[in-house]
Design an enzyme around this catalytic site. Sequence first.
Site, short mmCIF file in Angstrom:
data_model
loop_
_atom_site.label_atom_id
_atom_site.label_comp_id
_atom_site.label_asym_id
_atom_site.label_seq_id
_atom_site.Cartn_x
_atom_site.Cartn_y
_atom_site.Cartn_z
N HIS A 13 10.56 69.00 -37.22
CA HIS A 13 11.01 68.27 -38.41
C HIS A 13 11.21 69.23 -39.57
O HIS A 13 10.29 69.52 -40.34
CB HIS A 13 9.96 67.19 -38.77
N HIS A 15 14.29 70.21 -42.51
CA HIS A 15 15.61 69.93 -43.11
C HIS A 15 16.27 71.23 -43.56
O HIS A 15 15.66 72.00 -44.31
CB HIS A 15 15.47 69.01 -44.31
N ASP A 17 18.78 71.62 -45.72
CA ASP A 17 19.02 71.71 -47.17
C ASP A 17 17.74 71.92 -47.98
O ASP A 17 17.79 72.44 -49.09
CB ASP A 17 19.79 70.47 -47.69
N HIS A 186 12.61 58.60 -39.95
CA HIS A 186 11.66 58.74 -41.05
C HIS A 186 11.13 57.34 -41.34
O HIS A 186 11.89 56.45 -41.75
CB HIS A 186 12.36 59.21 -42.33
N GLU A 189 6.42 56.71 -44.44
CA GLU A 189 6.10 57.87 -45.30
C GLU A 189 5.80 57.30 -46.69
O GLU A 189 4.65 57.24 -47.11
CB GLU A 189 7.30 58.83 -45.34
N ASP A 266 8.87 70.00 -42.74
CA ASP A 266 9.77 69.12 -43.50
C ASP A 266 10.77 69.96 -44.29
O ASP A 266 11.95 69.98 -43.96
CB ASP A 266 8.99 68.18 -44.43
#
Length: 327
Positions: A13, A15, A17, A186, A189, A266
């Site tokens: 997991h 990202h 960006d 997701h 959370e 993350d």
Amino acid sequence: MGKYDKLKKIELHCHLDGSLRIETVSEWTGKQEDKVKELLVSGSKTKDLNDYLKLFELPVSLLQTKSHLKEAAFELCEDLIKDNCIYAEIRFAPILHTSKNLEIDDVIDTVLKGAKRTFLKFNLILCMMRNMSFEDNKKVIDAAKKYLGKGVCAIDLAGSEENYPTSEFKELFEYARKNNVPFTVHAGEAGSHTDIDDAISFGASRIGHGIKAITNFDTMENLKKKNIPLEICLTSNVNTKAVQSYLDHPIKRLIDSGVEITINTDNRTVSDTTLSKEYAKLSKYFGFDTQDFYKSNLISLDHSFLSDLEKKELKEILKENYEKTLP
Ligand SMILES: [Zn+2]
């Protein structure tokens, strides 16, 4: 050098960006590195998930050209290799990178090209966004179907859980299932355990975060029964105030209840972390040791979107590395 730097790891997991190098953003924007840090790194300044998500506006605005996308993908893979990551599932929302003149396929092709310049074993997860139209998200599923087995392994759903509950995406996940596109979601959370229940009922293979499972016995039982692990991202949860502090995180209680967990970053830049740093924090706050990390990496591998043969090969590498660390 940290204690867990040399341990071989799996990242499920992460990202793209949220994981740009500070010096690269500094170069692209002409801003000083300190200023870039102020704009990108969550630190203690974010109030909640919606606030945390605002930190992605700058990186997304910069990732609108082939050259930047390629460089970002290349650098992230390089950084993961430095962290001794042997396999990564890297995610991003292709539609977010089409606001200038790129098409979805250009975005995916370019990220693949950049990542393939390194020797990291990887796959891409394409994110649908909660605030996007049904039609746009459907395009992401179609793209995943087209690239499945060619560098793309699954889809995801990201964005504000509070404003767009998981239940609203039933039809899209039905469409994904019909097209044999696997997915992680997701859920649980910033939202509640019902978001996790919905994601499970849609057929999710994994749950991103999913920490709200701790608030409901049936949700935890359901995760166990269906053999669905959580993609835990400790520091990110502290940043978004999904938990109030590291010690408040339910990771240990989830494991003790029999829920399978994987350890992930993350967003390496936004949350100022690496897998090694996450391991060190888990060791500091919860007493996790090398054996716990070996176990969590085996769970990650088991629930990755790799083939059985690929899993077997990587399992050998993890095992050999783990045995080397034993006294
Ligand atoms: Zn995430």
